[in-house]
Design a protein around this motif. Structure first.
Motif, PDB file in Angstrom:
ATOM      1  N   ALA A   5       0.509  -1.137  -0.221  1.00  0.00           N
ATOM      2  CA  ALA A   5       0.220   0.087   0.084  1.00  0.00           C
ATOM      3  C   ALA A   5       0.921   1.101   0.173  1.00  0.00           C
ATOM      4  O   ALA A   5       0.336   2.156  -0.314  1.00  0.00           O
ATOM      5  N   PHE A   6       1.823   1.394   0.853  1.00  0.00           N
ATOM      6  CA  PHE A   6       3.117   2.649   1.011  1.00  0.00           C
ATOM      7  C   PHE A   6       4.205   2.349   0.941  1.00  0.00           C
ATOM      8  O   PHE A   6       4.799   3.508   0.565  1.00  0.00           O
ATOM      9  N   LEU A   7       5.149   1.050   0.027  1.00  0.00           N
ATOM     10  CA  LEU A   7       5.724   0.765  -0.369  1.00  0.00           C
ATOM     11  C   LEU A   7       6.328   0.067  -1.316  1.00  0.00           C
ATOM     12  O   LEU A   7       7.614   0.023  -1.138  1.00  0.00           O
ATOM     13  N   MET A   8       5.360   0.344  -2.450  1.00  0.00           N
ATOM     14  CA  MET A   8       5.034  -0.907  -3.598  1.00  0.00           C
ATOM     15  C   MET A   8       6.633  -0.336  -4.318  1.00  0.00           C
ATOM     16  O   MET A   8       6.797  -1.530  -4.619  1.00  0.00           O
ATOM     17  N   GLU A   9       6.601   0.628  -4.598  1.00  0.00           N
ATOM     18  CA  GLU A   9       7.812   0.863  -5.996  1.00  0.00           C
ATOM     19  C   GLU A   9       9.506   0.568  -4.739  1.00  0.00           C
ATOM     20  O   GLU A   9       9.863   0.575  -5.432  1.00  0.00           O
ATOM     21  N   HIS A  10       9.464   1.308  -3.592  1.00  0.00           N
ATOM     22  CA  HIS A  10      10.660   0.987  -3.518  1.00  0.00           C
ATOM     23  C   HIS A  10      10.554  -0.349  -2.729  1.00  0.00           C
ATOM     24  O   HIS A  10      12.421  -0.338  -2.191  1.00  0.00           O
ATOM     25  N   ILE A  11      10.332  -0.987  -1.851  1.00  0.00           N
ATOM     26  CA  ILE A  11       9.843  -2.496  -2.030  1.00  0.00           C
ATOM     27  C   ILE A  11       9.720  -3.450  -2.237  1.00  0.00           C
ATOM     28  O   ILE A  11       9.794  -4.880  -1.701  1.00  0.00           O
ATOM     29  N   GLY A  12       8.301  -3.180  -2.092  1.00  0.00           N
ATOM     30  CA  GLY A  12       7.230  -4.611  -2.691  1.00  0.00           C
ATOM     31  C   GLY A  12       7.337  -5.013  -4.117  1.00  0.00           C
ATOM     32  O   GLY A  12       8.249  -6.348  -4.134  1.00  0.00           O
ATOM     33  N   ALA A  13       7.515  -3.976  -4.608  1.00  0.00           N
ATOM     34  CA  ALA A  13       7.781  -4.300  -6.246  1.00  0.00           C
ATOM     35  C   ALA A  13       9.131  -4.896  -6.290  1.00  0.00           C
ATOM     36  O   ALA A  13       9.583  -6.169  -7.130  1.00  0.00           O
ATOM     37  N   PRO A  14      10.623  -4.743  -5.829  1.00  0.00           N
ATOM     38  CA  PRO A  14      11.718  -5.175  -5.173  1.00  0.00           C
ATOM     39  C   PRO A  14      11.528  -6.616  -5.067  1.00  0.00           C
ATOM     40  O   PRO A  14      12.639  -7.889  -5.448  1.00  0.00           O
ATOM     41  N   ILE A  15      10.576  -6.678  -3.853  1.00  0.00           N
ATOM     42  CA  ILE A  15      10.072  -8.634  -3.358  1.00  0.00           C
ATOM     43  C   ILE A  15       9.636  -8.844  -4.260  1.00  0.00           C
ATOM     44  O   ILE A  15      10.366 -10.350  -4.597  1.00  0.00           O
ATOM     45  N   ALA A  16       8.926  -8.876  -5.005  1.00  0.00           N
ATOM     46  CA  ALA A  16       8.212  -9.127  -6.486  1.00  0.00           C
ATOM     47  C   ALA A  16       9.682  -9.494  -7.699  1.00  0.00           C
ATOM     48  O   ALA A  16       9.521 -11.045  -8.081  1.00  0.00           O
ATOM     49  N   HIS A  17      10.090  -8.816  -7.772  1.00  0.00           N
ATOM     50  CA  HIS A  17      11.167  -8.920  -8.820  1.00  0.00           C
ATOM     51  C   HIS A  17      12.244  -9.964  -8.221  1.00  0.00           C
ATOM     52  O   HIS A  17      12.837 -10.411  -8.405  1.00  0.00           O
ATOM     53  N   PHE A  18      12.129  -9.678  -7.004  1.00  0.00           N
ATOM     54  CA  PHE A  18      13.537 -11.196  -6.168  1.00  0.00           C
ATOM     55  C   PHE A  18      13.087 -12.160  -6.654  1.00  0.00           C
ATOM     56  O   PHE A  18      13.877 -13.522  -6.717  1.00  0.00           O
ATOM     57  N   TYR A  19      12.062 -12.186  -6.316  1.00  0.00           N
ATOM     58  CA  TYR A  19      11.343 -13.747  -6.754  1.00  0.00           C
ATOM     59  C   TYR A  19      10.925 -13.760  -7.899  1.00  0.00           C
ATOM     60  O   TYR A  19       9.731 -15.161  -8.002  1.00  0.00           O
ATOM     61  N   HIS A  20      11.109 -13.247  -8.639  1.00  0.00           N
ATOM     62  CA  HIS A  20      10.230 -13.282 -10.354  1.00  0.00           C
ATOM     63  C   HIS A  20       8.787 -13.454 -10.409  1.00  0.00           C
ATOM     64  O   HIS A  20       8.310 -14.443 -11.121  1.00  0.00           O
ATOM     65  N   ALA A  21       8.420 -12.823 -10.054  1.00  0.00           N
ATOM     66  CA  ALA A  21       6.835 -13.096  -9.488  1.00  0.00           C
ATOM     67  C   ALA A  21       5.898 -11.210  -9.629  1.00  0.00           C
ATOM     68  O   ALA A  21       4.860 -11.023  -9.773  1.00  0.00           O
ATOM     69  N   GLU A  22       6.753 -10.617 -10.592  1.00  0.00           N
ATOM     70  CA  GLU A  22       6.440  -9.454 -10.783  1.00  0.00           C
ATOM     71  C   GLU A  22       4.947  -9.727 -11.718  1.00  0.00           C
ATOM     72  O   GLU A  22       3.797  -8.894 -11.437  1.00  0.00           O
ATOM     73  N   SER A  23       4.535 -10.511 -12.519  1.00  0.00           N
ATOM     74  CA  SER A  23       3.323 -10.852 -13.149  1.00  0.00           C
ATOM     75  C   SER A  23       2.433 -11.487 -12.241  1.00  0.00           C
ATOM     76  O   SER A  23       0.850 -11.298 -11.992  1.00  0.00           O
ATOM     77  N   LYS A  24       1.939 -12.228 -10.966  1.00  0.00           N
ATOM     78  CA  LYS A  24       1.474 -13.063 -10.129  1.00  0.00           C
ATOM     79  C   LYS A  24       1.365 -12.016  -9.135  1.00  0.00           C
ATOM     80  O   LYS A  24       0.154 -11.995  -8.503  1.00  0.00           O
ATOM     81  N   VAL A  25       2.004 -10.626  -9.354  1.00  0.00           N
ATOM     82  CA  VAL A  25       1.459  -9.563  -8.030  1.00  0.00           C
ATOM     83  C   VAL A  25       0.333  -8.963  -9.120  1.00  0.00           C
ATOM     84  O   VAL A  25      -0.027  -8.395  -8.021  1.00  0.00           O
TER      85      VAL A  25
END
Length: 192
Positions: A75-95
């Motif tokens: 909700a508040f840190l998608m660009e800075h933390i949420g998206a990098p977490i998804a990217h780390f797991y190669h799950a951007e499309s899943k999220v």
């Protein structure tokens, strides 16, 4: 890397401070951690079957708290933390897919996905990114995470080591059955 992490979790599950580590792992698994909390919960349940329900409650509470952290990251840190977490797991499309599903199905996504082997962190981050309401998110998380952990606890309390192998081989089917029971109960309540 994941094998050594798994082995470390197994060692922590046998330690005297295991409940503390269970809380940490359950909260982290719901927001950022790659290994399911079950790898720690199951050995603890087997070692302390008399405390199975207490351990399931502890795990549920910590997982929901971690889910709130994941929701906040989305909700508040998608660009800075949420998206990098998804990217780390190669799950951007899943999220992104989950975020879109929240627009149409809301709480049903949490109830369904919280029981499956899909990492819960993706559900929590996507719920936050979709700005899904926090109170229904918490309520659905309690239901779905509690169903999962209490099911494991009850089965291991009653049947011990033989059920561990059964659960490990059929976890998806067992969680799907629990999901059907939950959805059936909700449908009954809604229709009545």
């Amino acid at each position: 890397m994941l094998t050594s992490l798994y082995n470390r979790l197994m060692a922590l599950a046998a330690s005297p401070r295991a409940p503390f580590w269970l809380i940490i792992v359950a909260a982290a698994e719901a927001s950022i951690f790659p290994i399911p909390v079950d790898v720690m919960l199951i050995p603890m349940l087997l070692a302390h079957r008399e405390h199975a329900l207490r351990l399931a409650g502890l795990c549920t509470a910590a997982s929901v708290a971690g889910g709130i952290i994941g929701w906040g990251l989305g909700a508040f840190l998608m660009e800075h933390i949420g998206a990098p977490i998804a990217h780390f797991y190669h799950a951007e499309s899943k999220v992104a897919s989950l975020e879109s599903l929240f627009q149409h199905y809301g709480v049903w996504i949490i109830l369904a996905k919280g029981l499956t082997p899909l990492p819960y962190k993706f559900v929590t981050i996507a719920a936050g990114a979709a700005h899904f309401s926090l109170i229904p998110f918490i309520a659905a998380s309690i239901i779905t995470r509690g169903a999962r952990f209490y099911l494991e606890a009850i089965l291991l309390k009653l049947y011990g080591e033989p059920i561990r192998h059964f659960i490990e081989k059929r976890l998806t089917i067992l969680l799907l059955a629990a999901l059907i029971l939950i959805l059936g109960g909700v449908a009954l309540i809604t229709l009545l």
